[in-house]
Design an enzyme around this catalytic site. Structure first.
Site, PDB file in Angstrom:
ATOM      1  N   ASP A 126       4.003 -55.390 -44.028  1.00  0.00           N
ATOM      2  CA  ASP A 126       4.113 -56.689 -43.401  1.00  0.00           C
ATOM      3  C   ASP A 126       4.082 -57.708 -44.530  1.00  0.00           C
ATOM      4  O   ASP A 126       3.850 -57.387 -45.703  1.00  0.00           O
ATOM      5  CB  ASP A 126       2.987 -56.890 -42.366  1.00  0.00           C
ATOM      6  CG  ASP A 126       3.344 -57.949 -41.348  1.00  0.00           C
ATOM      7  OD1 ASP A 126       2.709 -57.999 -40.304  1.00  0.00           O
ATOM      8  OD2 ASP A 126       4.277 -58.737 -41.626  1.00  0.00           O
TER       9      ASP A 126
HETATM   10  C1  GLC Z   1       4.860 -61.514 -39.982  1.00  0.00           C
HETATM   11  C2  GLC Z   1       4.456 -60.654 -38.812  1.00  0.00           C
HETATM   12  C3  GLC Z   1       5.358 -59.496 -38.544  1.00  0.00           C
HETATM   13  C4  GLC Z   1       6.799 -59.908 -38.777  1.00  0.00           C
HETATM   14  C5  GLC Z   1       6.963 -60.230 -40.246  1.00  0.00           C
HETATM   15  C6  GLC Z   1       8.378 -60.728 -40.548  1.00  0.00           C
HETATM   16  O1  GLC Z   1       3.818 -61.611 -40.876  1.00  0.00           O
HETATM   17  O2  GLC Z   1       3.120 -60.174 -38.862  1.00  0.00           O
HETATM   18  O3  GLC Z   1       5.154 -59.068 -37.197  1.00  0.00           O
HETATM   19  O4  GLC Z   1       7.688 -58.859 -38.403  1.00  0.00           O
HETATM   20  O5  GLC Z   1       6.039 -61.186 -40.706  1.00  0.00           O
HETATM   21  O6  GLC Z   1       8.619 -61.914 -39.869  1.00  0.00           O
END
Ligand code: GLC
Length: 748
Positions: free
Chosen positions: A291
């Site tokens: 993430d």
């Molecule tokens: C964010 C979220 C995740 C998402 C990613 C890209 O931090 O936690 O769910 O897919 O970034 O946007």
């Protein structure tokens, strides 16, 4: 022709041929994901380095220029981009990648959570929490299929969805992104979404799904996103693992670990999660993507790595395959390999997994999307119809003292007011701004369904719950006295382009779950007019509305109902649609009741609260209709032995005793009377959407098999223990709504 360029060669051969041609830098480049160049360029003007640490949605790369990202792409140092939001940019970046030495195409990932809504000019379906209230697994699959089509029409290949976390705390701003509080419902909706998105992952109609967030972030210590999760392995394996296991069994292509630490170990450096369980126990063969900057947070937040480089080492060693996101990854990881800290074989493992997906998606043969055809799919009439159908099936009627449905011929004056009455916020989190003509607000819907000679009065409360104007509240109160019926559209604010004004959504967690700002006052003042008042909620978390629930004649929980939400809400208010949805998550009286969920252990309320109720305001599985249903004649037949052989056939008669056709969501729960480890007072194990004509009835059948009775033994192996099981079937998780019967699993 090189084998990897031969579309008729087996994918495994193509992967190996390409891998052996790659330099170390090109290999690590495949594990490198960056934010899109236009995303970067936009933020250059509005962000600084200090904004980066806590921001999980916007980024810049300090010391870099947008042109650097383009150069790295041409050099084969980038494997994937996220937050590329136009087909033009996707194709342009892909052209750059195809100029690299080996011409390896890029993967474009996006948070297509409810349609490819994070990009403009796409169909925006209801959010996951509301969709789960439909208990319509086929609909979830269909939405996912349509979402995949709209994504591929934009040259996007990978969505960071489904969020298959089991939501347990309404303070958490991301409840709306999940399919609710129940493990079984989350599992069914999550699997259907994976299947709809991926198909067989062998055509241009398919996109990769991503099961997230792995794991425990939906039971955050204090309700805030990314705060520690601390729970027993039994709780993890019983409640939080099953939706992920089912997604893996359904062939999910990627998994994304969770921001949080779990029992003292950051998920992003957690070998038990990313390798032992995911691959060792479950045989996951896709790839793991981090993430947002969470590998860096192993160092700069969790403090379990003294340097970023060591955080990279820990994460890769634990099973991480792709880095979301940042410019330092490639050089750092290449250096770790050259220093012998990480083996090149370990890097090869990740690169194989990523390349395999690129070949399966057909990206080498079809790296681009056709800009001339992109709008033939996106926002097409079929998809809009599905979005409307899904909104109709997602909206829960929670209270109705007889006011609804409104008779358009008899309501001459209607007041519509509230922060969500006439705002694109109805689309919900993970939405880009869409063209106004593509979003139907509640005011739009009411105006279109009210009779021609009716007067629809609108008192604008603005969109911002924190900055409501008492004078406008007063004006609504005055207008209410003239109206035949009042509609107050309240709730939360989720729009990302006003990131800091939101009250719900990602990184928008609260220490309370009541209505923000003057919303309660607005509802009370309008209701005090003495004219019947309907409360409509647009929100991404359960809201503690006990202060006003008793003061309004009806309550409609519409969640984040998408671009057609206003029409669906109006159709339900005016009776064009008979509501059928049932709550996918408990609505507590107040934040003080948290955590509040239906499948609690027997001792949870052994001593009830004093000075406050212990029951929730509205329970899981609850929802009203404009007709009535009667359950009778619950019967069980068959048997299951201690070896788990056999089945129990469950049958119940459901009658529509009212005057309107409808759809009833029949729910089946079980209770294991005595067990080695404690089990919940009830567990949802099946459900069925049953269409019933007015006056009609049907015999509804379910089959209970051992897997639905099983618990985990002392070694966390599934077991069906002999003894009595209670079967409960009915219209909600409330005991008063359930018929009960019992069977015994005989000893050997
Ligand atoms: C964010 C979220 C995740 C998402 C990613 C890209 O931090 O936690 O769910 O897919 O970034 O946007």
């Amino acid at each position: 022709m090189e084998i990897y360029k031969n579309p008729t060669a087996p994918i495994a051969s193509r992967v190996e041929d390409l891998l052996q041609r790659m330099t170390l830098e090109e290999k690590v480049g495949q594990t490198n994901q960056l934010v899109g160049v236009e995303h970067f360029r936009h933020n250059l003007g509005v962000m600084n380095a200090g904004d980066l640490f806590r921001n999980t949605a916007q980024a810049i790369y300090v010391g870099c220029e947008p042109e650097d990202l383009e150069a790295w792409t041409q050099q084969g140092r980038v494997g994937s981009f996220l937050h590329v939001n136009t087909i033009e940019e996707a194709n342009r970046l892909q052209h750059l990648a195809m100029q690299s030495r080996l011409a390896v195409p890029l993967l474009f990932g996006i948070d297509a959570i409810h349609g490819n809504a994070y990009c403009r000019d796409n169909t925006v379906y209801p959010g996951n929490l509301g969709l789960a209230c439909s208990f319509n697994v086929e609909l979830a699959r269909r939405i996912a299929r349509q979402t995949a089509a709209e994504m591929r029409a934009m040259n996007m290949h990978w969505t960071f969805n489904p969020n298959v976390e089991v939501a347990r705390d309404a303070r958490w701003g991301r409840c709306g992104e999940t399919y609710g509080e129940d493990c079984y419902l989350v599992t069914r909706m999550g699997v259907a979404t994976v299947e709809g998105l991926q198909g067989k992952l062998d055509s241009e109609a398919d996109v990769m799904a991503c099961a997230k967030h792995w794991v425990g972030g939906s039971l955050p210590e204090n309700g805030t996103n990314g705060s520690p999760a601390d729970m027993s392995e039994r709780t993890l394996r019983t409640t939080f693992f099953p939706p992920f296991k089912a997604a893996v069994d359904a062939g999910v292509a990627t998994v994304m670990p969770s921001h949080n630490e779990l029992n003292g170990v950051p998920c992003h450096s957690n070998r038990w999660l990313m390798t032992d369980v995911l691959r060792g126990e479950w045989g996951f063969d896709g790839f793991v993507v981090s993430d947002w900057m969470d590998i860096e947070h192993v160092h700069d937040l969790h403090g379990t790595a003294e340097t970023v480089e060591d955080a990279y080492r820990q994460s890769i060693t634990a099973g991480m395959d792709m880095h979301m996101h940042g410019p330092g990854w490639v050089d750092a990881v290449c250096q770790l390999v050259r220093d012998g800290v990480i083996s090149e074989e370990r890097i090869d493992e990740s690169v194989r997994r990523i390349l395999t997906m690129k070949f399966r998606l057909g990206l080498f043969e079809h790296p681009y999307a056709d800009e001339a055809k992109t709008m033939q799919v996106r926002l097409c009439q079929e998809h809009r119809r599905t979005a409307l159908e899904a909104a109709r099936q997602s909206i829960v009627l929670l209270k109705n003292s007889g006011l609804l449905p409104l008779d358009a011929k008899r309501v001459g004056k209607i007041l519509v007011t509230g922060i969500n009455a006439n705002d694109e916020n109805i689309m919900g989190d993970w939405s880009a701004q869409q063209r106004a003509e593509n979003v139907i607000t509640v005011l739009d819907g009411v105006r279109s369904l009210a009779s021609e000679d009716a007067e629809v009065m609108y008192v604008d409360q603005g969109w911002d719950p924190r900055n409501m104007n008492p004078a406008m509240v007063e004006r609504a109160a005055q207008a209410a006295r003239e109206a035949d019926v009042n509609i107050v559209v309240a709730g939360e604010y989720m729009m990302r382009w006003r990131w800091h004004d939101r009250t719900c959504g990602e990184d928008t967690d609260r220490s309370d779950i009541d209505l923000v700002g003057l919303q309660n006052e607005l509802i009370e003042r309008v209701a005090a007019s003495g004219k019947p008042t309907v409360l409509v909620l647009i929100n991404g978390r359960p809201l503690g509305i006990e202060r006003v629930a008793g003061k309004v004649s009806a309550i409609v929980e519409a969640w984040e109902s998408g671009m057609c939400g206003g029409q669906a809400i109006a159709e339900i208010l005016f009776g064009k649609v008979n509501p059928s949805a049932k709550l996918s998550i408990t609505i507590p009286h107040s934040v003080g009741q948290l955590r509040s969920y239906y499948d609690h252990k027997p001792s949870m309320y052994f001593h009830p609260y004093v000075c406050a109720p212990s029951e929730p305001l509205f329970p899981f599985g609850y929802g009203l209709s404009y007709t009535q249903y009667a359950y009778s004649n619950l019967s069980l037949s068959g048997e299951i032995d201690a070896d788990g052989n056999g089945q129990i056939d469950v049958a119940v008669t459901v009658a529509n005793t009212g005057k309107r056709d409808g759809v009833e969501i029949v729910q089946l729960y079980i209770r294991d009377e005595y067990s080695t480890f404690t089990r919940p007072v009830k567990e949802l194990k099946d459900f069925a959407r049953v269409e019933l004509k007015a006056g009609g009835k049907k015999r509804v059948h379910f089959i209970l098999t051992a897997d639905k009775l099983a618990m985990l033994d002392g070694n966390f192996a599934p077991v069906v223990e002999p003894g009595g099981f209670v079967v409960m079937v009915g219209s909600s998780s409330r005991d008063c709504d359930l018929l009960k019967s019992r069977f015994v699993v005989k000893k050997k």
